[in-house]
Design an enzyme around this catalytic site. Structure first.
Site, PDB file in Angstrom:
ATOM      1  N   SER A  76      41.437  34.798  44.964  1.00 14.67           N
ATOM      2  CA  SER A  76      40.100  34.346  44.557  1.00 14.67           C
ATOM      3  C   SER A  76      39.971  34.547  43.053  1.00 14.67           C
ATOM      4  O   SER A  76      40.351  35.590  42.521  1.00 14.67           O
ATOM      5  CB  SER A  76      39.014  35.105  45.325  1.00 14.67           C
ATOM      6  OG  SER A  76      39.078  36.479  45.045  1.00 14.67           O
ATOM      7  N   GLY A  92      37.058  33.919  41.033  1.00 11.85           N
ATOM      8  CA  GLY A  92      35.682  33.871  40.549  1.00 11.85           C
ATOM      9  C   GLY A  92      35.221  32.436  40.331  1.00 11.85           C
ATOM     10  O   GLY A  92      35.399  31.567  41.186  1.00 11.85           O
ATOM     11  N   ALA A  93      34.658  32.175  39.144  1.00 10.02           N
ATOM     12  CA  ALA A  93      34.126  30.841  38.840  1.00 10.02           C
ATOM     13  C   ALA A  93      35.209  29.768  38.815  1.00 10.02           C
ATOM     14  O   ALA A  93      34.903  28.570  38.837  1.00 10.02           O
ATOM     15  CB  ALA A  93      33.415  30.879  37.492  1.00 10.02           C
ATOM     16  N   GLY A 118      37.317  29.321  41.184  1.00 11.53           N
ATOM     17  CA  GLY A 118      37.632  28.939  42.562  1.00 11.53           C
ATOM     18  C   GLY A 118      38.681  29.816  43.191  1.00 11.53           C
ATOM     19  O   GLY A 118      38.645  31.047  43.037  1.00 11.53           O
ATOM     20  N   GLY A 130      34.010  37.130  47.932  1.00 10.02           N
ATOM     21  CA  GLY A 130      35.420  37.133  48.308  1.00 10.02           C
ATOM     22  C   GLY A 130      35.582  37.301  49.815  1.00 10.02           C
ATOM     23  O   GLY A 130      36.493  36.728  50.430  1.00 10.02           O
ATOM     24  N   ASP A 131      34.714  38.091  50.401  1.00  6.49           N
ATOM     25  CA  ASP A 131      34.760  38.300  51.858  1.00  6.49           C
ATOM     26  C   ASP A 131      34.380  37.005  52.586  1.00  6.49           C
ATOM     27  O   ASP A 131      34.966  36.658  53.618  1.00  6.49           O
ATOM     28  CB  ASP A 131      33.803  39.437  52.256  1.00  6.49           C
ATOM     29  CG  ASP A 131      34.081  40.716  51.456  1.00  6.49           C
ATOM     30  OD1 ASP A 131      35.251  40.960  51.129  1.00  6.49           O
ATOM     31  OD2 ASP A 131      33.118  41.441  51.147  1.00  6.49           O
TER      32      ASP A 131
HETATM   33  N1  LIG Z   1      30.486  31.860  39.338  1.00  6.45           N
HETATM   34  C1  LIG Z   1      31.014  31.300  40.433  1.00  6.45           C
HETATM   35  N2  LIG Z   1      30.895  29.963  40.623  1.00  6.45           N
HETATM   36  C2  LIG Z   1      31.423  29.380  41.730  1.00  6.45           C
HETATM   37  N3  LIG Z   1      32.079  30.061  42.712  1.00  6.45           N
HETATM   38  C3  LIG Z   1      32.229  31.373  42.557  1.00  6.45           C
HETATM   39  C4  LIG Z   1      31.700  32.074  41.417  1.00  6.45           C
HETATM   40  N4  LIG Z   1      32.008  33.385  41.557  1.00  6.45           N
HETATM   41  C5  LIG Z   1      32.680  33.499  42.729  1.00  6.45           C
HETATM   42  N5  LIG Z   1      32.825  32.300  43.332  1.00  6.45           N
HETATM   43  C6  LIG Z   1      33.491  32.012  44.613  1.00  6.45           C
HETATM   44  O1  LIG Z   1      33.617  33.228  45.332  1.00  6.45           O
HETATM   45  C7  LIG Z   1      35.004  33.536  45.544  1.00  6.45           C
HETATM   46  C8  LIG Z   1      35.216  35.035  45.475  1.00  6.45           C
HETATM   47  O2  LIG Z   1      34.829  35.539  44.213  1.00  6.45           O
HETATM   48  P1  LIG Z   1      35.716  36.628  43.431  1.00  6.45           P
HETATM   49  O3  LIG Z   1      34.819  37.246  42.424  1.00  6.45           O
HETATM   50  O4  LIG Z   1      36.955  35.984  42.964  1.00  6.45           O
HETATM   51  O5  LIG Z   1      36.147  37.639  44.594  1.00  6.45           O
HETATM   52  P2  LIG Z   1      35.741  39.152  44.978  1.00  6.45           P
HETATM   53  O6  LIG Z   1      34.317  39.075  45.462  1.00  6.45           O
HETATM   54  O7  LIG Z   1      36.681  39.512  46.078  1.00  6.45           O
HETATM   55  O8  LIG Z   1      35.930  39.982  43.736  1.00  6.45           O
HETATM   56  C9  LIG Z   1      35.768  32.733  44.501  1.00  6.45           C
HETATM   57  O9  LIG Z   1      37.078  32.448  44.939  1.00  6.45           O
HETATM   58  C10 LIG Z   1      34.892  31.474  44.386  1.00  6.45           C
HETATM   59  O10 LIG Z   1      35.235  30.591  45.442  1.00  6.45           O
HETATM   60  O1  LIG Z   2      36.112  49.382  49.795  1.00  8.82           O
HETATM   61  P1  LIG Z   2      35.758  49.101  48.365  1.00  8.82           P
HETATM   62  O2  LIG Z   2      36.885  48.516  47.579  1.00  8.82           O
HETATM   63  O3  LIG Z   2      35.164  50.322  47.704  1.00  8.82           O
HETATM   64  O4  LIG Z   2      34.647  47.980  48.340  1.00  8.82           O
HETATM   65  C1  LIG Z   2      33.481  48.123  49.101  1.00  8.82           C
HETATM   66  C2  LIG Z   2      32.363  47.265  48.572  1.00  8.82           C
HETATM   67  O5  LIG Z   2      32.809  45.925  48.498  1.00  8.82           O
HETATM   68  C3  LIG Z   2      31.955  45.067  49.238  1.00  8.82           C
HETATM   69  O6  LIG Z   2      32.549  44.868  50.501  1.00  8.82           O
HETATM   70  C4  LIG Z   2      31.710  43.771  48.494  1.00  8.82           C
HETATM   71  O7  LIG Z   2      32.944  43.211  48.141  1.00  8.82           O
HETATM   72  P2  LIG Z   2      33.128  42.267  46.869  1.00  8.82           P
HETATM   73  O8  LIG Z   2      32.078  42.599  45.857  1.00  8.82           O
HETATM   74  O9  LIG Z   2      34.523  42.499  46.375  1.00  8.82           O
HETATM   75  O10 LIG Z   2      32.982  40.879  47.403  1.00  8.82           O
HETATM   76  C5  LIG Z   2      30.662  45.856  49.410  1.00  8.82           C
HETATM   77  O11 LIG Z   2      29.959  45.489  50.565  1.00  8.82           O
HETATM   78  C6  LIG Z   2      31.138  47.280  49.438  1.00  8.82           C
HETATM   79  O12 LIG Z   2      30.159  48.146  48.928  1.00  8.82           O
END
Ligand SMILES: Nc1ncnc2c1ncn2[C@@H]1O[C@H](COP(=O)(O)OP(=O)(O)O)[C@@H](O)[C@H]1O
Ligand SMILES: O=P(O)(O)OC[C@H]1O[C@](O)(COP(=O)(O)O)[C@@H](O)[C@@H]1O
Length: 316
Positions: free
Chosen positions: A220, A222-223, A225, A251-252
């Site tokens: 993943s 972020g922005a 994709g 991400g979840d």
């Molecule tokens: N600013 C954004 N604009 C569009 N999609 C986003 C944005 N931020 C996150 N996403 C979507 O959410 C998914 C997970 O976000 P990411 O920050 O990469 O993962 P995590 O939450 O595990 O850190 C990305 O792969 C994308 O599809």
């Molecule tokens: O187990 P870790 O790595 O401390 O992460 C737990 C945290 O991540 C989350 O599952 C959210 O995950 P993301 O922000 O990565 O999408 C929260 O609900 C929780 O507080």
């Protein structure tokens, strides 16, 4: 049926403030509480979109009871493993421009018998599962190779395993040859031991993770994709979000959508992107309902634009 395992679940408290200033008293504008932990969130997303799911998690103390109460209405089959310590509470502080500062507690200490009880509960809960998701950090006392050992056992039994973790727990889990891993950009760079500044870097880093044992990598970004790298090559996809509200749990949601659509190939990537985009447009870690999904916004690119620089992490 998709079974999730969250070794270190949480009660997530999101606090909205005007500005974050160290060493001062800050009066919050609002606060709300959600169930938390990566596997728990995958189950929440699946259940919100009508998929059968079972969540395995340790449960103890007042926070453990609160977490179970918060999850009670979500339609998730819960397997709660009693522990003596209390489930942690994580805090996210959100500023008006969407910047999120997260304070994740280490979690309760699990004695060896408690770790063993969680592992045993997973083996029982996983019978006839299509996928088992091992997700999130490990609490103190749980051995670093906890996910690796579980993944090995599950894989030997013919169950498909997806892993979303970080640090040594993630590195060690790769050796168990999981079917899928879901690192974000930082986890991808850390596990591959290389900077990830462009899409080409992400493809190369995913190749390193595959060489270490993962069948497929869903990264993943972020922005920017997400990127799927598997035996079929690399596919990049994105779904713009006009007004990002909160990426907590996005991400979840991506992983949940990908698995709900079969867990392999471009079609599953597109579904994951639709779920993640919808989650990003919702406050806190709220998971999308069917009406929140816009599958027409998803764009897939079979030819990865390797020179494309990745954007800095969006503050939302
Ligand atoms: N600013 C954004 N604009 C569009 N999609 C986003 C944005 N931020 C996150 N996403 C979507 O959410 C998914 C997970 O976000 P990411 O920050 O990469 O993962 P995590 O939450 O595990 O850190 C990305 O792969 C994308 O599809
Ligand atoms: O187990 P870790 O790595 O401390 O992460 C737990 C945290 O991540 C989350 O599952 C959210 O995950 P993301 O922000 O990565 O999408 C929260 O609900 C929780 O507080």
């Amino acid at each position: 049926m998709i079974v999730t395992v969250t070794a270190n679940p949480s009660v997530d408290r999101t606090v909205e403030v005007d500005a974050l200033a160290r060493g001062t008293v800050i009066r919050a504008r609002a606060a709300h509480v959600d169930p938390g932990g990566k596997g728990v969130n995958v189950s929440r997303a699946l259940a919100a979109l009508g998929h059968k799911t079972r969540a395995v998690l340790p449960s103890g103390g007042a926070e453990g009871r609160q977490l179970a109460d918060l999850l009670a209405a979500d339609g998730i089959e819960l397997v709660l493993v009693p522990i003596r310590g209390a489930v942690r509470a994580n805090v996210s502080v959100v500023e008006p421009d969407g910047t999120v500062t997260k304070l994740n507690e280490p979690g309760p200490y699990l004695v060896p018998d408690e770790s063993a009880a969680v592992a045993e509960a997973v083996r029982t809960a996983a019978a006839q599962a299509d996928w088992v998701v091992l997700a999130g950090s490990l609490p103190p006392g749980v051995p670093e190779d906890f996910y690796a050992r579980l993944a090995e056992t599950l894989r030997r039994g013919g169950t498909r395993v997806a892993i979303d973790s970080s640090g040594p727990a993630f590195a060690s889990a790769l050796t168990a040859r999981p079917h899928l891993v879901k690192p974000n950009r930082e986890e991808l760079a850390e596990a591959a031991g290389m900077p990830v500044a462009t899409l080409g870097d992400a493809v190369a880093a995913a190749g390193v993770l595959r060489a270490r044992g993962a069948d497929a990598v869903l990264a993943s970004l972020g922005a920017d994709g997400a990127l799927l790298v598997d035996d079929g090559g690399a596919v990049h996809g994105e779904a713009p979000v006009p007004v990002p509200r909160s990426t907590v749990g996005a991400g979840d949601a991506l992983l949940a959508g990908f698995l709900a659509a079969g867990g392999c190939g471009a079609r599953a990537l597109a579904e994951g992107l639709a779920w993640a985009a919808a989650a990003t447009g919702l406050p806190g870690s709220r998971m999308p309902a069917p009406a929140d999904l816009d599958r027409t916004a998803v764009r897939l690119h079979d030819t990865v634009e390797t020179g494309r620089a990745l954007r800095e992490r969006d503050p939302a």
